[in-house]
Design a protein around this motif. Structure first.
Motif, short mmCIF file in Angstrom:
data_model
loop_
_atom_site.label_atom_id
_atom_site.label_comp_id
_atom_site.label_asym_id
_atom_site.label_seq_id
_atom_site.Cartn_x
_atom_site.Cartn_y
_atom_site.Cartn_z
N ASP A 129 27.16 -43.71 28.71
CA ASP A 129 26.56 -44.72 27.83
C ASP A 129 25.37 -45.41 28.48
O ASP A 129 25.37 -46.62 28.72
N VAL A 130 24.31 -44.63 28.77
CA VAL A 130 23.07 -45.19 29.29
C VAL A 130 21.92 -44.78 28.38
O VAL A 130 22.02 -43.79 27.65
N GLU A 131 20.84 -45.54 28.44
CA GLU A 131 19.70 -45.27 27.56
C GLU A 131 18.98 -43.97 27.92
O GLU A 131 18.52 -43.24 27.06
N ARG A 132 18.87 -43.70 29.23
CA ARG A 132 18.12 -42.52 29.66
C ARG A 132 18.97 -41.67 30.60
O ARG A 132 18.77 -41.67 31.82
N PRO A 133 19.93 -40.92 30.06
CA PRO A 133 20.72 -40.04 30.92
C PRO A 133 19.83 -38.96 31.54
O PRO A 133 18.85 -38.52 30.93
N GLY A 134 20.17 -38.55 32.75
CA GLY A 134 19.37 -37.51 33.38
C GLY A 134 19.69 -37.40 34.86
O GLY A 134 20.60 -38.06 35.38
N LEU A 135 18.92 -36.54 35.53
CA LEU A 135 19.08 -36.31 36.97
C LEU A 135 17.98 -37.08 37.69
O LEU A 135 16.80 -36.84 37.45
N VAL A 155 22.81 -50.08 29.98
CA VAL A 155 23.87 -49.64 29.06
C VAL A 155 23.30 -49.50 27.66
O VAL A 155 22.55 -50.35 27.18
N ARG A 156 23.66 -48.42 27.01
CA ARG A 156 23.11 -48.09 25.70
C ARG A 156 23.48 -49.12 24.64
O ARG A 156 24.57 -49.69 24.65
N SER A 157 22.55 -49.36 23.74
CA SER A 157 22.75 -50.24 22.58
C SER A 157 23.06 -51.69 22.97
O SER A 157 23.59 -52.44 22.16
N GLY A 158 22.73 -52.08 24.20
CA GLY A 158 22.93 -53.46 24.62
C GLY A 158 24.37 -53.87 24.79
O GLY A 158 24.66 -55.06 24.88
N ARG A 159 25.28 -52.91 24.85
CA ARG A 159 26.69 -53.25 25.01
C ARG A 159 26.99 -53.65 26.45
O ARG A 159 26.20 -53.42 27.35
N LEU A 161 28.94 -53.45 30.05
CA LEU A 161 29.46 -52.40 30.91
C LEU A 161 30.95 -52.60 31.13
O LEU A 161 31.41 -53.71 31.37
N GLN A 162 31.73 -51.49 31.06
CA GLN A 162 33.16 -51.58 31.31
C GLN A 162 33.55 -50.93 32.66
O GLN A 162 34.26 -51.55 33.45
N ALA A 163 33.08 -49.73 32.92
CA ALA A 163 33.44 -49.04 34.16
C ALA A 163 32.43 -47.93 34.42
O ALA A 163 31.72 -47.48 33.51
N VAL A 200 27.29 -40.29 38.29
CA VAL A 200 27.40 -41.70 37.90
C VAL A 200 27.57 -41.71 36.39
O VAL A 200 26.60 -41.62 35.64
N MET A 201 28.82 -41.78 35.93
CA MET A 201 29.12 -41.72 34.49
C MET A 201 29.50 -43.12 33.99
O MET A 201 30.48 -43.70 34.45
N VAL A 202 28.73 -43.63 33.07
CA VAL A 202 28.86 -45.02 32.62
C VAL A 202 29.68 -45.09 31.32
O VAL A 202 29.45 -44.31 30.39
N PHE A 203 30.60 -46.05 31.28
CA PHE A 203 31.41 -46.30 30.07
C PHE A 203 31.20 -47.73 29.62
O PHE A 203 31.39 -48.67 30.40
N ASP A 204 30.80 -47.89 28.36
CA ASP A 204 30.59 -49.24 27.86
C ASP A 204 31.89 -49.81 27.30
O ASP A 204 32.95 -49.16 27.32
#
Length: 264
Positions: A129-135, A155-159, A161-163, A200-204
């Protein structure tokens, strides 16, 4: 290369053809710069059946040889009996890509990048859940906050961050309170977190961590090569436990999930 990666296969095939056409691959390469040296360098690209266990070097040998990806007993070690029974040097592509810089600029210049105990750059795969995923390539020692909020756009959509899952599927979760952790071997070790493969995997806040853990459990149950009995059986039992957790009261499930995140 894993057979499930057709786009990467095409890109690498084109790059190898370009290198061969420019005289950097084949027989008698660089003859203008080194007359009579007779340098010979070949690159062969092979497809293999994708499997998590092929991250282990001897299982990768088996896959390249056209067999099932399955770890070999050691010894003998790859330095004496590797691919096709020959002495083999096996390294991550990311490691090999650092060699030209070190040769061209020297080890002292390379050590100016990163930290004293973790020199050099690192590839980080920002996803979820990030705006610009990539390497992204960044010096070791870069903060987790900078990777997520500057490189990947937050974090995508302004939410909220959870973990954040660090190090890959077998890694560990960081909390928002750990955003300033230093992404180096020593910095993450002090925080009880792994660097691993640089994932680095983001969860909102909208994600149900029970489902996240269930997905990880399903992955390992499916990917176990079955050579070690504790893994063969343990991953199945773990998946069954997580299935039950996902079906119980959300409050109790979240308590269980938090304990798992904390490694208890």
């Amino acid at each position: 290369m894993r057979g499930e990666y057709p786009h990467a296969w095409e890109a690498l095939t084109a790059a190898i053809a370009e290198a061969r056409g420019a005289g950097y691959l084949g027989d008698g390469i660089l003859h203008d710069e080194h007359p009579g040296a007779g340098f010979k360098v070949q690159v062969e690209l092979r497809k293999g059946a994708g499997a998590y266990i092929c991250g282990e070097e001897t299982a990768l040998f088996e896959s390249i040889e056209g067999k099932r990806g399955f770890p070999r007993l050691k010894p003998p070690f790859p330095t004496t009996h590797g691919l096709f029974g020959q002495p083999t040097v096996i390294n991550n592509v990311e490691t090999l890509c650092n060699v030209p810089y070190i040769i061209a600029h020297g080890s002292a210049a390379y050590r100016q990048i990163g930290t004293e105990q973790s020199p050099g750059p690192k590839l980080f795969c920002l996803s979820g859940d990030v705006e610009r995923p990539g390497l992204y390539e960044a010096p070791l020692g870069t903060s987790l906050r900078r990777l997520v909020f500057e490189q990947a756009g937050g974090v995508r959509s302004g939410r909220d961050l959870q973990a954040i899952l660090l190090g890959g599927a077998a890694g560990a979760f960081a909390t928002p309170a750990q955003l300033d952790v230093e992404m180096s071997f020593e910095g993450l070790r002090a925080a009880g977190l792994p660097l691993g493969s640089g994932v680095v995997m983001v969860f909102d806040e909208s994600r149900d961590l029970r489902e996240v853990l269930l997905g990880l459990g399903r992955f390992f149950a499916h990917e176990s090569c079955g050579k070690c009995y504790p893994c063969q059986l343990g991953t199945q039992r773990q998946y069954e436990v997580l299935q039950r957790v996902a079906a119980v009261n959300p409050c109790l499930a979240m308590l269980f999930a938090c304990r798992m995140l904390a490694g208890r």
